[in-house]
Design a protein around this motif. Structure first.
Motif, short mmCIF file in Angstrom:
data_model
loop_
_atom_site.label_atom_id
_atom_site.label_comp_id
_atom_site.label_asym_id
_atom_site.label_seq_id
_atom_site.Cartn_x
_atom_site.Cartn_y
_atom_site.Cartn_z
N ALA A 1 13.81 -26.76 4.99
CA ALA A 1 14.03 -27.62 6.45
C ALA A 1 13.99 -29.46 5.97
O ALA A 1 12.96 -29.71 5.61
CB ALA A 1 13.88 -27.15 8.11
N THR A 2 14.59 -30.65 7.24
CA THR A 2 14.39 -31.34 6.53
C THR A 2 13.95 -31.75 8.49
O THR A 2 14.29 -31.59 9.54
CB THR A 2 15.77 -32.45 6.52
N THR A 3 12.54 -33.17 9.16
CA THR A 3 12.98 -34.12 10.04
C THR A 3 13.84 -34.24 10.31
O THR A 3 13.39 -34.33 11.85
CB THR A 3 11.88 -34.69 9.48
N SER A 4 15.20 -34.40 10.00
CA SER A 4 16.74 -34.44 10.95
C SER A 4 16.34 -33.71 11.66
O SER A 4 17.59 -33.98 12.57
CB SER A 4 17.45 -35.41 10.09
N GLN A 5 16.51 -32.25 11.19
CA GLN A 5 16.97 -30.79 12.22
C GLN A 5 16.05 -30.55 13.57
O GLN A 5 16.88 -29.29 13.52
CB GLN A 5 16.75 -29.94 11.18
N LEU A 6 14.74 -31.72 13.49
CA LEU A 6 14.11 -31.12 14.78
C LEU A 6 15.29 -31.71 15.94
O LEU A 6 16.04 -32.14 15.97
CB LEU A 6 13.09 -31.89 14.97
N VAL A 7 14.97 -30.56 16.94
CA VAL A 7 15.15 -30.88 18.13
C VAL A 7 14.66 -30.16 19.34
O VAL A 7 13.63 -29.61 19.17
CB VAL A 7 16.87 -30.25 17.94
N ASP A 8 14.59 -30.61 20.53
CA ASP A 8 13.92 -30.36 21.63
C ASP A 8 14.05 -28.92 22.20
O ASP A 8 13.15 -28.29 22.37
CB ASP A 8 14.36 -31.29 22.50
N THR A 9 15.67 -29.10 22.22
CA THR A 9 15.86 -27.46 22.80
C THR A 9 16.76 -26.41 22.12
O THR A 9 17.50 -26.97 21.44
CB THR A 9 16.41 -27.20 24.50
N ILE A 10 16.73 -24.93 22.09
CA ILE A 10 17.81 -24.31 21.54
C ILE A 10 19.72 -24.65 21.75
O ILE A 10 20.21 -24.39 21.45
CB ILE A 10 17.39 -22.62 21.93
N SER A 11 19.60 -25.53 23.68
CA SER A 11 20.52 -25.40 23.77
C SER A 11 21.11 -27.15 23.00
O SER A 11 22.44 -27.23 22.31
CB SER A 11 21.02 -26.04 24.96
N GLU A 12 20.29 -27.83 22.75
CA GLU A 12 20.85 -29.22 22.02
C GLU A 12 20.91 -28.13 20.42
O GLU A 12 22.00 -29.05 19.73
CB GLU A 12 19.43 -30.19 21.55
N GLY A 13 20.32 -27.73 20.00
CA GLY A 13 20.65 -26.99 18.52
C GLY A 13 22.04 -26.16 18.26
O GLY A 13 22.48 -26.97 17.21
N LEU A 14 22.44 -25.53 19.60
CA LEU A 14 23.87 -24.70 19.67
C LEU A 14 24.68 -25.93 19.91
O LEU A 14 25.86 -25.98 19.10
CB LEU A 14 23.42 -24.37 21.14
N ARG A 15 24.43 -27.43 20.06
CA ARG A 15 25.53 -28.31 19.97
C ARG A 15 25.09 -28.47 18.91
O ARG A 15 27.38 -29.37 18.63
CB ARG A 15 24.90 -29.13 21.44
N ILE A 16 24.64 -28.57 18.24
CA ILE A 16 25.07 -29.14 16.92
C ILE A 16 25.86 -28.82 15.73
O ILE A 16 26.58 -28.89 15.13
CB ILE A 16 23.33 -29.29 16.70
N ILE A 17 25.88 -27.33 15.69
CA ILE A 17 26.33 -26.26 15.21
C ILE A 17 27.52 -26.65 15.42
O ILE A 17 28.60 -26.38 14.91
CB ILE A 17 25.53 -25.13 15.48
N LYS A 18 28.00 -26.58 16.75
CA LYS A 18 29.39 -26.46 17.53
C LYS A 18 30.53 -27.33 17.22
O LYS A 18 31.08 -27.67 16.38
CB LYS A 18 29.49 -26.61 19.27
N ASN A 19 29.13 -29.27 16.78
CA ASN A 19 29.89 -30.53 16.08
C ASN A 19 29.73 -30.40 15.29
O ASN A 19 31.15 -31.21 14.42
CB ASN A 19 29.07 -31.52 17.03
N ARG A 20 29.96 -29.51 14.42
CA ARG A 20 29.36 -30.23 13.14
C ARG A 20 30.16 -28.96 12.18
O ARG A 20 31.19 -28.91 11.39
CB ARG A 20 27.58 -29.01 12.63
N ASN A 21 30.32 -27.75 12.96
CA ASN A 21 31.38 -27.05 12.12
C ASN A 21 33.19 -26.52 13.93
O ASN A 21 33.28 -25.92 14.91
CB ASN A 21 30.95 -25.17 12.60
N THR A 22 33.86 -27.41 13.60
CA THR A 22 34.79 -28.20 14.32
C THR A 22 35.59 -26.82 14.38
O THR A 22 36.31 -26.95 14.80
CB THR A 22 35.68 -28.97 14.50
N LYS A 23 36.28 -26.31 12.50
CA LYS A 23 37.79 -25.42 12.87
C LYS A 23 37.13 -24.00 12.94
O LYS A 23 37.21 -23.40 14.19
CB LYS A 23 37.49 -25.60 11.29
N GLN A 24 35.62 -23.47 12.85
CA GLN A 24 35.06 -22.16 13.21
C GLN A 24 33.15 -22.31 13.32
O GLN A 24 32.72 -22.72 12.61
CB GLN A 24 34.86 -21.71 12.03
N ILE A 25 33.36 -21.88 14.09
CA ILE A 25 31.32 -21.96 14.25
C ILE A 25 31.33 -20.55 13.91
O ILE A 25 31.63 -19.75 14.35
CB ILE A 25 31.62 -21.91 16.56
#
Length: 201
Positions: A141-165
């Motif tokens: 992993a990389t330091t740019s992948q650090l997030v504070d909470t799980i919900s923040e991580g889920l939001r990144i997944i959603k934003n990164r995968n706009t076509k199919q989560i």
């Protein structure tokens, strides 16, 4: 407490005051740790093994040390990411998605500071359950992948995968193999986990 009782029992009054002060102090805002320190503390508390590296050369050296420490050379390794397999090529490992393997080499979606967990999805584990994966994990992993909470991580997944989560989103945070299980950890899958963290910020 009445004035009369306070005069008769001054020690009790002082102890009451101390108790009151300690009660109020626990409601003060907690000192906020930087996200990287918080993750490191919680990840280590969960029993994970953490290797911080400043370059890809250091990552490969740390990976080599893991293989030496565990005698994992010339073994089958579960890895679904072809780019990751090519990045760690040259260690006499057989990267596969079938059969019994010695360890699982993977990336992750996010590193969650609040509970020291690793957020994974079908991008890393396909449709497998954690219990179906090898006992030993090596996560890159990389330091740019650090997030504070799980919900923040889920939001990144959603934003990164706009076509199919991605599906099969899960976290892993139990890395203490010799810890006695309690009812709170029922159903969780313990893994022996090494984290190779590359500084990229």
């Amino acid at each position: 407490m009445s004035l009369f009782k306070r005069l008769l029992n001054p020690k009790k009054h002082k102890s009451d005051e101390k108790a009151k002060q300690s009660d109020t102090s626990k409601y003060y805002p907690e000192e906020k740790l930087p996200i990287d320190e918080k993750f490191t503390y919680n990840f280590n508390k969960n029993g994970g093994k953490f290797l911080y590296c400043e370059s890809m050369d250091e990552i490969l050296e740390a990976f080599d040390n893991i293989l030496i420490e565990n005698d994992w050379y010339e073994r089958d390794v579960f890895c679904v990411d072809k780019n990751l397999a090519s990045r760690f090529d040259g260690f006499n490992l057989n990267f596969t998605q079938k059969g019994n393997t010695t360890f699982f080499l993977t990336t992750c979606e996010s590193l969650v500071a609040k509970n020291g967990s690793i957020l994974l999805s079908s991008n890393q584990i396909k449709e497998k359950k954690l219990s179906e994966l090898p006992f030993n994990f090596v996560v890159f992993a990389t330091t740019s992948q650090l997030v504070d909470t799980i919900s923040e991580g889920l939001r990144i997944i959603k934003n990164r995968n706009t076509k199919q989560i991605p599906t099969n989103i899960t976290t892993i945070q139990d890395f203490e193999t010799d810890k006695e299980k309690d009812f709170m950890s029922y159903g969780s899958s313990t893994k022996n986990l090494y984290l190779l963290l590359l500084e990229d910020l």
